[in-house]
Design a protein around this motif. Structure first.
Motif, PDB file in Angstrom:
ATOM      1  N   SER A   1       0.836  -1.198   0.000  1.00 38.17           N
ATOM      2  CA  SER A   1       0.000   0.000   0.000  1.00 38.17           C
ATOM      3  C   SER A   1       0.872   1.250   0.000  1.00 38.17           C
ATOM      4  CB  SER A   1      -0.932   0.008   1.214  1.00 38.17           C
ATOM      5  OG  SER A   1      -0.172   0.099   2.414  1.00 38.17           O
ATOM      6  N   ALA A   2       0.250   2.364  -0.368  1.00 34.87           N
ATOM      7  CA  ALA A   2       0.985   3.638  -0.432  1.00 34.87           C
ATOM      8  C   ALA A   2       0.303   4.689   0.415  1.00 34.87           C
ATOM      9  CB  ALA A   2       1.094   4.111  -1.877  1.00 34.87           C
ATOM     10  N   GLY A   3      -0.074   4.329   1.608  1.00 33.42           N
ATOM     11  CA  GLY A   3      -0.734   5.281   2.484  1.00 33.42           C
ATOM     12  C   GLY A   3      -2.201   4.948   2.674  1.00 33.42           C
ATOM     13  N   SER A   4      -2.879   5.819   3.412  1.00 29.79           N
ATOM     14  CA  SER A   4      -4.269   5.570   3.776  1.00 29.79           C
ATOM     15  C   SER A   4      -5.196   5.515   2.574  1.00 29.79           C
ATOM     16  CB  SER A   4      -4.751   6.656   4.739  1.00 29.79           C
ATOM     17  OG  SER A   4      -4.641   7.939   4.145  1.00 29.79           O
ATOM     18  N   SER A   5      -4.831   6.164   1.473  1.00 27.50           N
ATOM     19  CA  SER A   5      -5.707   6.187   0.303  1.00 27.50           C
ATOM     20  C   SER A   5      -5.787   4.828  -0.394  1.00 27.50           C
ATOM     21  CB  SER A   5      -5.235   7.247  -0.691  1.00 27.50           C
ATOM     22  OG  SER A   5      -3.924   6.947  -1.144  1.00 27.50           O
ATOM     23  N   THR A   6      -4.823   3.949  -0.149  1.00 24.24           N
ATOM     24  CA  THR A   6      -4.829   2.623  -0.779  1.00 24.24           C
ATOM     25  C   THR A   6      -4.937   1.505   0.258  1.00 24.24           C
ATOM     26  OG1 THR A   6      -2.396   2.583  -0.773  1.00 24.24           O
ATOM     27  CG2 THR A   6      -3.497   3.406  -2.762  1.00 24.24           C
ATOM     28  N   GLU A   7      -5.423   1.826   1.442  1.00 28.36           N
ATOM     29  CA  GLU A   7      -5.611   0.810   2.466  1.00 28.36           C
ATOM     30  C   GLU A   7      -6.973   0.163   2.300  1.00 28.36           C
ATOM     31  OE1 GLU A   7      -5.174   2.589   6.256  1.00 28.36           O
ATOM     32  OE2 GLU A   7      -2.983   2.593   6.226  1.00 28.36           O
ATOM     33  N   PRO A   8      -7.048  -1.149   2.106  1.00 27.67           N
ATOM     34  CA  PRO A   8      -8.346  -1.827   2.053  1.00 27.67           C
ATOM     35  C   PRO A   8      -8.911  -2.028   3.456  1.00 27.67           C
ATOM     36  CG  PRO A   8      -6.598  -3.402   1.726  1.00 27.67           C
ATOM     37  CD  PRO A   8      -5.941  -2.061   1.818  1.00 27.67           C
ATOM     38  N   VAL A   9     -10.038  -2.706   3.530  1.00 29.73           N
ATOM     39  CA  VAL A   9     -10.738  -2.853   4.803  1.00 29.73           C
ATOM     40  C   VAL A   9      -9.889  -3.605   5.818  1.00 29.73           C
ATOM     41  CG1 VAL A   9     -12.710  -3.957   5.917  1.00 29.73           C
ATOM     42  CG2 VAL A   9     -13.030  -2.697   3.790  1.00 29.73           C
ATOM     43  N   SER A  10      -9.228  -4.670   5.413  1.00 27.96           N
ATOM     44  CA  SER A  10      -8.448  -5.466   6.360  1.00 27.96           C
ATOM     45  C   SER A  10      -7.350  -4.638   7.023  1.00 27.96           C
ATOM     46  CB  SER A  10      -7.838  -6.674   5.650  1.00 27.96           C
ATOM     47  OG  SER A  10      -7.029  -6.251   4.553  1.00 27.96           O
ATOM     48  N   VAL A  11      -6.651  -3.829   6.227  1.00 29.03           N
ATOM     49  CA  VAL A  11      -5.587  -2.989   6.776  1.00 29.03           C
ATOM     50  C   VAL A  11      -6.170  -1.864   7.617  1.00 29.03           C
ATOM     51  CG1 VAL A  11      -3.608  -1.543   6.188  1.00 29.03           C
ATOM     52  CG2 VAL A  11      -4.129  -3.558   4.809  1.00 29.03           C
ATOM     53  N   LYS A  12      -7.292  -1.304   7.186  1.00 23.98           N
ATOM     54  CA  LYS A  12      -7.945  -0.234   7.949  1.00 23.98           C
ATOM     55  C   LYS A  12      -8.363  -0.733   9.319  1.00 23.98           C
ATOM     56  CE  LYS A  12      -9.786   3.848   8.458  1.00 23.98           C
ATOM     57  NZ  LYS A  12      -8.925   5.065   8.525  1.00 23.98           N
ATOM     58  N   ILE A  13      -8.926  -1.916   9.391  1.00 26.48           N
ATOM     59  CA  ILE A  13      -9.329  -2.472  10.679  1.00 26.48           C
ATOM     60  C   ILE A  13      -8.114  -2.715  11.563  1.00 26.48           C
ATOM     61  CG2 ILE A  13     -10.331  -4.508  11.783  1.00 26.48           C
ATOM     62  CD1 ILE A  13     -12.272  -4.697   9.457  1.00 26.48           C
ATOM     63  N   TYR A  14      -7.041  -3.225  10.980  1.00 28.76           N
ATOM     64  CA  TYR A  14      -5.830  -3.499  11.754  1.00 28.76           C
ATOM     65  C   TYR A  14      -5.232  -2.210  12.317  1.00 28.76           C
ATOM     66  CZ  TYR A  14      -0.997  -4.812  12.759  1.00 28.76           C
ATOM     67  OH  TYR A  14       0.224  -4.986  13.361  1.00 28.76           O
ATOM     68  N   ASN A  15      -5.159  -1.179  11.492  1.00 29.60           N
ATOM     69  CA  ASN A  15      -4.540   0.073  11.941  1.00 29.60           C
ATOM     70  C   ASN A  15      -5.407   0.824  12.945  1.00 29.60           C
ATOM     71  OD1 ASN A  15      -2.317  -0.338  10.287  1.00 29.60           O
ATOM     72  ND2 ASN A  15      -3.172   0.818   8.583  1.00 29.60           N
ATOM     73  N   THR A  16      -6.732   0.714  12.798  1.00 31.19           N
ATOM     74  CA  THR A  16      -7.623   1.469  13.669  1.00 31.19           C
ATOM     75  C   THR A  16      -7.915   0.738  14.970  1.00 31.19           C
ATOM     76  OG1 THR A  16      -8.661   2.319  11.650  1.00 31.19           O
ATOM     77  CG2 THR A  16      -9.805   2.755  13.711  1.00 31.19           C
ATOM     78  N   ALA A  17      -7.821  -0.587  14.954  1.00 28.20           N
ATOM     79  CA  ALA A  17      -8.184  -1.361  16.136  1.00 28.20           C
ATOM     80  C   ALA A  17      -7.261  -1.101  17.314  1.00 28.20           C
ATOM     81  CB  ALA A  17      -8.178  -2.850  15.805  1.00 28.20           C
ATOM     82  N   ARG A  18      -6.082  -0.536  17.069  1.00 25.81           N
ATOM     83  CA  ARG A  18      -5.130  -0.302  18.157  1.00 25.81           C
ATOM     84  C   ARG A  18      -5.350   1.034  18.843  1.00 25.81           C
ATOM     85  NH1 ARG A  18       0.414  -1.313  15.056  1.00 25.81           N
ATOM     86  NH2 ARG A  18      -0.709  -0.017  13.543  1.00 25.81           N
ATOM     87  N   ALA A  19      -6.290   1.857  18.317  1.00 27.96           N
ATOM     88  CA  ALA A  19      -6.465   3.186  18.902  1.00 27.96           C
ATOM     89  C   ALA A  19      -7.945   3.485  19.100  1.00 27.96           C
ATOM     90  CB  ALA A  19      -5.842   4.242  17.970  1.00 27.96           C
ATOM     91  N   ALA A  20      -8.538   3.308  20.186  1.00 26.23           N
ATOM     92  CA  ALA A  20      -9.918   3.668  20.521  1.00 26.23           C
ATOM     93  C   ALA A  20     -10.905   3.383  19.401  1.00 26.23           C
ATOM     94  CB  ALA A  20      -9.974   5.159  20.906  1.00 26.23           C
ATOM     95  N   PRO A  21     -11.067   2.141  19.012  1.00 28.69           N
ATOM     96  CA  PRO A  21     -11.995   1.833  17.918  1.00 28.69           C
ATOM     97  C   PRO A  21     -13.453   1.946  18.364  1.00 28.69           C
ATOM     98  CG  PRO A  21     -11.130  -0.179  18.837  1.00 28.69           C
ATOM     99  CD  PRO A  21     -10.426   0.935  19.552  1.00 28.69           C
ATOM    100  N   THR A  22     -14.333   2.129  17.416  1.00 29.83           N
ATOM    101  CA  THR A  22     -15.770   2.157  17.664  1.00 29.83           C
ATOM    102  C   THR A  22     -16.419   0.977  16.934  1.00 29.83           C
ATOM    103  OG1 THR A  22     -16.259   3.516  15.728  1.00 29.83           O
ATOM    104  CG2 THR A  22     -15.667   4.677  17.769  1.00 29.83           C
TER     105      THR A  22
END
Length: 296
Positions: free
Chosen positions: A228-249
């Motif tokens: 990936s090349a940053g948040s603009s090319t992050e799919p759902v799996s990577v988005k969940i992984y990156n967000t789950a470590r910081a106060a997820p909803t």
């Protein structure tokens, strides 16, 4: 005479109802599906907690004005990137795999045998190793392909092309060569017999491999994260992984639920189309879902 019970009875009559095996199967299914059902349930939680139930709501799908999947631009981007990678990679992978299978099936010699072995290596090579290797290639060689969607598609196609190749080769082995030979005897050209006789018979395996590749691509994590090349090319799996470590909803649960529904929809549509394709075929339609699972 008293009846024999326990394992001895099973060995003497192996066709009796396998209660122990049925119990193990049910336990496995419950153990596998329960975490998924819990995650889906909390996507409808009215509060911000992902562990304490606070009431049923669609807040995290569209109700929350800023953090729901419908209103959060970053979640939109991740979902669209996942579907885009799934469609593009599948459209490229399946034709390549079919052509590879037909070529290897008809080409004799050491070179096609070696190519077949290299293709099968993708089943045993660790995905993280392939991801790191592709990352080095993309970043150290002067290629027109940079990190991002293009690199992710190249990596996914490289990793997934073995699946349609193996499925189509298995179908070719089942069909045999007699149909094409009969068409050739009746005056058809080799290309015409391939296109008009063999290809229609390969369609169930081709479609099953399409469903398999799409469902696997939208669930991929390792390759798409490394390339990936940053948040603009992050799919759902990577988005969940990156967000789950910081106060997820629970919006992450909602996003994962939508991805799960997309995969289930692909499987259901694939099964229905497979049933239609194999209608009247005793080796396919009569076995229903079992035959489709065997193809895929």
């Amino acid at each position: 005479m008293s009846s024999v019970r326990g394992p001895v009875a099973w060995f003497r009559d192996p066709w009796r109802r396998p209660r122990i095996l049925a119990g193990i199967t049910v336990f496995y299914l419950v153990w596998s599906l329960l975490p998924v059902l819990i995650a889906v349930m909390f996507s409808f939680n009215d509060g911000r907690s992902r562990t304490n139930w606070q009431g049923f709501s669609f807040r995290w799908y569209w109700g929350d004005p800023t953090r729901s999947v419908w209103h959060d631009a970053s979640l939109h981007t991740a979902l669209l990137q996942t579907l885009k990678l799934g469609v593009i990679a599948t459209v490229i992978t399946v034709p390549l795999g079919v052509l590879f299978a037909i070529g290897v099936d008809r080409w004799r010699g050491r070179l096609p045998s070696g190519a077949n072995v290299l293709m099968l290596i993708s089943f045993v090579i660790p995905e993280v190793l392939l991801a790191v290797a592709l990352l080095f290639v993309m970043t150290n060689l002067a290629l027109p392909i940079g990190l991002g969607t293009s690199a992710q598609v190249v990596g996914l196609v490289t990793y997934q092309v073995a699946y349609p190749a193996v499925l189509v080769r298995a179908r070719l082995a089942t069909i045999g060569k007699q149909y094409e030979e009969a068409a050739t005897d009746l005056g058809a050209s080799p290309l015409g017999s391939l296109w008009r006789v063999t290809m229609p018979m390969l369609m169930p395996a081709i479609f099953a491999s399409t469903v398999l590749v799409f469902a696997d691509v939208i669930d991929d994590f390792v390759l798409v994260r490394y390339l990936s090349a940053g948040s603009s090319t992050e799919p759902v799996s990577v988005k969940i992984y990156n967000t789950a470590r910081a106060a997820p909803t629970p919006a992450l649960n909602a996003l994962a639920t939508l991805l799960l529904l997309a995969a289930l929809a692909a499987v259901v549509v694939g099964y229905l189309v497979y049933r239609r394709m194999t209608r009247g075929d005793a080796t396919g339609a009569d076995r229903g879902l079992a035959a489709f699972a065997g193809e895929a």
